[in-house]
Motif scaffolding. Structure first.
Motif, PDB file in Angstrom:
ATOM      1  N   ALA A 197     126.603  -2.198  52.931  1.00 45.44           N
ATOM      2  CA  ALA A 197     125.754  -3.270  53.460  1.00 45.44           C
ATOM      3  C   ALA A 197     124.325  -2.784  53.664  1.00 45.44           C
ATOM      4  O   ALA A 197     123.359  -3.522  53.414  1.00 45.44           O
ATOM      5  CB  ALA A 197     126.339  -3.792  54.775  1.00 45.44           C
ATOM      6  N   GLY A 198     124.167  -1.534  54.116  1.00 47.38           N
ATOM      7  CA  GLY A 198     122.815  -1.002  54.278  1.00 47.38           C
ATOM      8  C   GLY A 198     122.129  -0.757  52.948  1.00 47.38           C
ATOM      9  O   GLY A 198     120.919  -0.995  52.809  1.00 47.38           O
ATOM     10  N   LEU A 199     122.865  -0.281  51.951  1.00 41.51           N
ATOM     11  CA  LEU A 199     122.267  -0.039  50.635  1.00 41.51           C
ATOM     12  C   LEU A 199     121.770  -1.328  49.986  1.00 41.51           C
ATOM     13  O   LEU A 199     120.758  -1.317  49.268  1.00 41.51           O
ATOM     14  CB  LEU A 199     123.287   0.642  49.723  1.00 41.51           C
ATOM     15  N   GLN A 200     122.462  -2.414  50.231  1.00 40.95           N
ATOM     16  CA  GLN A 200     122.065  -3.676  49.614  1.00 40.95           C
ATOM     17  C   GLN A 200     120.802  -4.268  50.224  1.00 40.95           C
ATOM     18  O   GLN A 200     120.259  -5.234  49.694  1.00 40.95           O
ATOM     19  CB  GLN A 200     123.219  -4.670  49.712  1.00 40.95           C
ATOM     20  N   THR A 201     120.333  -3.727  51.344  1.00 38.54           N
ATOM     21  CA  THR A 201     119.074  -4.189  51.938  1.00 38.54           C
ATOM     22  C   THR A 201     117.870  -3.418  51.413  1.00 38.54           C
ATOM     23  O   THR A 201     116.732  -3.805  51.702  1.00 38.54           O
ATOM     24  CB  THR A 201     119.128  -4.053  53.468  1.00 38.54           C
ATOM     25  N   ILE A 202     118.089  -2.333  50.667  1.00 41.10           N
ATOM     26  CA  ILE A 202     116.977  -1.554  50.114  1.00 41.10           C
ATOM     27  C   ILE A 202     116.452  -2.254  48.863  1.00 41.10           C
ATOM     28  O   ILE A 202     117.226  -2.560  47.952  1.00 41.10           O
ATOM     29  CB  ILE A 202     117.428  -0.126  49.779  1.00 41.10           C
ATOM     30  N   PRO A 203     115.158  -2.536  48.782  1.00 43.46           N
ATOM     31  CA  PRO A 203     114.621  -3.228  47.593  1.00 43.46           C
ATOM     32  C   PRO A 203     114.833  -2.400  46.331  1.00 43.46           C
ATOM     33  O   PRO A 203     114.616  -1.179  46.317  1.00 43.46           O
ATOM     34  CB  PRO A 203     113.131  -3.381  47.916  1.00 43.46           C
ATOM     35  N   THR A 204     115.243  -3.055  45.273  1.00 46.69           N
ATOM     36  CA  THR A 204     115.465  -2.352  44.003  1.00 46.69           C
ATOM     37  C   THR A 204     114.158  -1.875  43.378  1.00 46.69           C
ATOM     38  O   THR A 204     114.165  -0.970  42.538  1.00 46.69           O
ATOM     39  CB  THR A 204     116.193  -3.286  43.025  1.00 46.69           C
ATOM     40  N   GLU A 205     113.028  -2.483  43.796  1.00 47.62           N
ATOM     41  CA  GLU A 205     111.740  -2.063  43.246  1.00 47.62           C
ATOM     42  C   GLU A 205     111.435  -0.606  43.566  1.00 47.62           C
ATOM     43  O   GLU A 205     110.768   0.085  42.789  1.00 47.62           O
ATOM     44  CB  GLU A 205     110.610  -2.957  43.773  1.00 47.62           C
ATOM     45  N   LEU A 206     111.931  -0.129  44.712  1.00 48.53           N
ATOM     46  CA  LEU A 206     111.681   1.266  45.073  1.00 48.53           C
ATOM     47  C   LEU A 206     112.379   2.210  44.104  1.00 48.53           C
ATOM     48  O   LEU A 206     111.807   3.227  43.690  1.00 48.53           O
ATOM     49  CB  LEU A 206     112.161   1.517  46.500  1.00 48.53           C
ATOM     50  N   TYR A 207     113.608   1.881  43.731  1.00 48.20           N
ATOM     51  CA  TYR A 207     114.328   2.727  42.780  1.00 48.20           C
ATOM     52  C   TYR A 207     113.692   2.656  41.388  1.00 48.20           C
ATOM     53  O   TYR A 207     113.612   3.669  40.676  1.00 48.20           O
ATOM     54  CB  TYR A 207     115.793   2.312  42.711  1.00 48.20           C
ATOM     55  N   GLU A 208     113.254   1.475  41.012  1.00 49.69           N
ATOM     56  CA  GLU A 208     112.598   1.337  39.704  1.00 49.69           C
ATOM     57  C   GLU A 208     111.301   2.131  39.650  1.00 49.69           C
ATOM     58  O   GLU A 208     111.007   2.803  38.649  1.00 49.69           O
ATOM     59  CB  GLU A 208     112.344  -0.135  39.418  1.00 49.69           C
ATOM     60  N   ALA A 209     110.528   2.088  40.744  1.00 53.38           N
ATOM     61  CA  ALA A 209     109.286   2.862  40.778  1.00 53.38           C
ATOM     62  C   ALA A 209     109.572   4.361  40.751  1.00 53.38           C
ATOM     63  O   ALA A 209     108.843   5.135  40.122  1.00 53.38           O
ATOM     64  CB  ALA A 209     108.482   2.505  42.033  1.00 53.38           C
ATOM     65  N   ALA A 210     110.635   4.776  41.419  1.00 59.02           N
ATOM     66  CA  ALA A 210     110.996   6.197  41.415  1.00 59.02           C
ATOM     67  C   ALA A 210     111.409   6.648  40.023  1.00 59.02           C
ATOM     68  O   ALA A 210     111.056   7.753  39.588  1.00 59.02           O
ATOM     69  CB  ALA A 210     112.115   6.454  42.420  1.00 59.02           C
ATOM     70  N   ARG A 211     112.159   5.805  39.317  1.00 64.09           N
ATOM     71  CA  ARG A 211     112.552   6.172  37.947  1.00 64.09           C
ATOM     72  C   ARG A 211     111.337   6.237  37.028  1.00 64.09           C
ATOM     73  O   ARG A 211     111.281   7.092  36.139  1.00 64.09           O
ATOM     74  CB  ARG A 211     113.579   5.166  37.420  1.00 64.09           C
ATOM     75  N   VAL A 212     110.373   5.348  37.223  1.00 62.53           N
ATOM     76  CA  VAL A 212     109.153   5.391  36.406  1.00 62.53           C
ATOM     77  C   VAL A 212     108.388   6.682  36.651  1.00 62.53           C
ATOM     78  O   VAL A 212     107.805   7.278  35.731  1.00 62.53           O
ATOM     79  CB  VAL A 212     108.278   4.160  36.709  1.00 62.53           C
ATOM     80  N   ASP A 213     108.386   7.144  37.902  1.00 63.38           N
ATOM     81  CA  ASP A 213     107.693   8.390  38.235  1.00 63.38           C
ATOM     82  C   ASP A 213     108.463   9.625  37.824  1.00 63.38           C
ATOM     83  O   ASP A 213     107.993  10.756  38.045  1.00 63.38           O
ATOM     84  CB  ASP A 213     107.417   8.443  39.737  1.00 63.38           C
ATOM     85  N   GLY A 214     109.654   9.453  37.259  1.00 67.00           N
ATOM     86  CA  GLY A 214     110.423  10.578  36.770  1.00 67.00           C
ATOM     87  C   GLY A 214     111.383  11.181  37.768  1.00 67.00           C
ATOM     88  O   GLY A 214     111.889  12.294  37.541  1.00 67.00           O
ATOM     89  N   ALA A 215     111.684  10.490  38.881  1.00 67.76           N
ATOM     90  CA  ALA A 215     112.614  11.014  39.875  1.00 67.76           C
ATOM     91  C   ALA A 215     114.043  10.867  39.381  1.00 67.76           C
ATOM     92  O   ALA A 215     114.423   9.838  38.813  1.00 67.76           O
ATOM     93  CB  ALA A 215     112.438  10.282  41.208  1.00 67.76           C
ATOM     94  N   GLY A 216     114.831  11.913  39.612  1.00 70.66           N
ATOM     95  CA  GLY A 216     116.226  11.881  39.222  1.00 70.66           C
ATOM     96  C   GLY A 216     117.101  11.268  40.296  1.00 70.66           C
ATOM     97  O   GLY A 216     116.621  10.883  41.373  1.00 70.66           O
ATOM     98  N   PRO A 217     118.406  11.158  40.040  1.00 71.00           N
ATOM     99  CA  PRO A 217     119.312  10.556  41.027  1.00 71.00           C
ATOM    100  C   PRO A 217     119.337  11.315  42.353  1.00 71.00           C
ATOM    101  O   PRO A 217     119.386  10.711  43.419  1.00 71.00           O
ATOM    102  CB  PRO A 217     120.670  10.587  40.324  1.00 71.00           C
ATOM    103  N   VAL A 218     119.308  12.653  42.285  1.00 74.69           N
ATOM    104  CA  VAL A 218     119.356  13.439  43.525  1.00 74.69           C
ATOM    105  C   VAL A 218     118.086  13.233  44.336  1.00 74.69           C
ATOM    106  O   VAL A 218     118.125  13.025  45.566  1.00 74.69           O
ATOM    107  CB  VAL A 218     119.570  14.924  43.203  1.00 74.69           C
ATOM    108  N   GLN A 219     116.919  13.297  43.685  1.00 77.26           N
ATOM    109  CA  GLN A 219     115.667  13.072  44.397  1.00 77.26           C
ATOM    110  C   GLN A 219     115.601  11.657  44.962  1.00 77.26           C
ATOM    111  O   GLN A 219     115.128  11.443  46.092  1.00 77.26           O
ATOM    112  CB  GLN A 219     114.488  13.314  43.454  1.00 77.26           C
ATOM    113  N   THR A 220     116.068  10.691  44.202  1.00 77.85           N
ATOM    114  CA  THR A 220     116.061   9.311  44.682  1.00 77.85           C
ATOM    115  C   THR A 220     116.947   9.149  45.902  1.00 77.85           C
ATOM    116  O   THR A 220     116.598   8.433  46.856  1.00 77.85           O
ATOM    117  CB  THR A 220     116.533   8.368  43.559  1.00 77.85           C
TER     118      THR A 220
END
Length: 319
Positions: A197-220
Motif C-alpha cells: 500500500a505504501g509503494l503504490q503511493t510513490i509516483p512512478t515519475e520518480l522511478y522513470e526519472a531515476a532510470r533515465v539518469d542511469g540508476a539501477g534497481p539497487v540504487q532506486t
C-alpha cells in the motif's frame, strides 16, 4: 458640495437567551452521543476498569479466592530481582530480533515483487495475507511437525544436504529458531500488504526519472523507495515490536505439542519462556494473581520503552 448622509449602523440581531437548564451541546446532540455510547461503555467495562484493577491488584497478594493482603511495592521490588523474569526478557528479545529483522526484510522484498507484478496480483495478495488469518494454534501444531527431531521436514532437508539432524525443540537455540520461524511465517504477509500500500503511493515519475539518469534497481530502492517508505517502515517496526515482545501462543502451543504435556515449562533451560508466558505461569499455574499483575505492568513498561526507542531511532535517521 453636498455630502452623503451617514449610514446608519445595522440593527442588532435579537438573540435568544438560554434558559436555565436549557438545550446545550449534549442536549442538542444526545442522539449522536447515544449512538457512540456502546463503544465507550464496552471500553470502560473491558478496558479501563480491568487496567485499573490490575494496577490495584499488583499492590496486593491474592490467590484468586481468599482475602487480598496489602503488599505495597514489595512485589515490584521482588520483580526487579527475579532472575527468572530477566531470563524470560532475554528469551523474548532474542526471539523478537530473530523474527522481526528477517520478517520485515522479506516483507519488503515481497511487496516490491507484488508491486511490479502484472498478472495474478489479487491471488498473490491473498496468498501472502492468508498466514496472518490462520489459527495460531493450528499453525503451531504444523510447525511442531516441521521441526520434529525424527520425522520433521527441517531435518529431512538437512539430511538431503548431507548435514546432521538437529533436535530443534530439545535444544535452547533450536527452540528459538523454531519460534522465530513461526512468527516470521505468520506476519510476513501482513507487513508485505502494508508495504505494498505504501509503494503504490510513490509516483512512478520518480522511478522513470531515476532510470533515465542511469540508476539501477539497487540504487532506486535505497535512494527512492526506502526514504519515501520511512513512515510505513516506522509503523511496521513499532507494531512488530509490540506484537513480538508479547508472544504467547506460538511458544506455548509449539512446546506443548513437542513435549506432549498439558503443562508448560518453557522447554530445556526454559529457552522458550517469554515474558507473557512467565506471566501466565505465575498467574494461572501458581495462582499468584498479585505478582502476575506486577509482571504485566513490567511487561507493559518494557514494550513501551522499546517502541519509543524504535520510533526515535527511525525518526533520527529520517532527519
Amino acid at each position: 458640495m453636498a455630502t452623503a448622509p451617514p449610514i446608519a449602523p445595522p440593527a442588532p440581531v435579537p438573540t435568544r437567551k438560554a434558559k436555565p437548564g436549557g438545550s446545550g451541546p449534549v442536549r442538542r446532540h444526545w442522539r449522536l452521543y447515544l449512538a457512540i455510547s456502546p463503544f465507550y461503555l464496552l471500553f470502560l467495562c473491558f478496558g479501563l476498569i480491568p487496567v485499573g484493577f490490575s494496577l490495584y491488584l499488583s499492590l496486593h497478594r491474592w490467590d484468586g479466592l481468599g482475602k487480598m493482603e496489602w503488599a505495597g511495592l514489595s512485589q515490584y521490588r521482588y520483580l526487579l530481582g527475579d532472575s527468572q523474569f530477566w531470563h524470560a526478557i532475554g528469551n523474548t528479545l532474542i526471539i523478537w530480533a530473530m523474527a522481526t529483522l528477517p520478517m520485515l526484510f522479506i516483507a519488503m522484498v515481497c511487496a516490491v515483487m507484488l508491486n511490479s507484478a502484472v498478472r495474478f496480483k489479487n491471488f498473490y495478495r491473498f496468498a501472502y495475507f492468508l498466514p496472518n488469518v490462520t489459527s495460531v494454534v493450528a499453525v503451531a501444531i504444523i510447525f511442531g511437525s516441521v521441526f520434529s527431531t525424527n520425522f520433521g521436514l527441517a531435518n529431512a532437508v538437512l539430511e538431503g544436504l548431507g548435514l546432521d539432524q538437529v533436535a530443534w525443540l530439545n535444544t535452547p537455540w533450536g527452540i528459538k529458531v523454531a519460534i522465530a520461524s513461526l512468527m516470521t511465517w505468520q506476519w510476513t504477509g501482513y507487513n508485505a500488504i502494508i508495504y505494498l500500500a505504501g509503494l503504490q503511493t510513490i509516483p512512478t515519475e520518480l522511478y522513470e526519472a531515476a532510470r533515465v539518469d542511469g540508476a539501477g534497481p539497487v540504487q532506486t530502492f535505497f535512494r527512492i523507495t526506502v526514504p519515501l517508505m520511512r513512515p510505513v517502515i516506522l509503523f511496521t517496526l513499532v507494531v512488530s515490536t509490540i506484537t513480538g515482545l508479547q508472544s504467547f501462543s506460538e511458544p506455548q502451543v509449539l512446546l506443548q505439542t513437542a513435549s506432549n504435556s498439558s503443562t508448560f515449562a518453557g522447554g530445556p533451560d526454559n529457552a522458550g519462556q517469554t515474558m507473557v508466558l512467565y506471566f501466565f505461569q505465575q498467574t494461572f499455574d501458581n495462582n499468584d494473581f498479585g505478582y502476575g499483575a506486577a509482571i504485566s505492568w513490567g511487561i507493559f513498561l518494557i514494550v513501551a520503552v522499546f517502541a519509543i526507542i524504535n520510533w526515535r531511532l527511525v525518526q533520527r535517521k529520517g532527519k
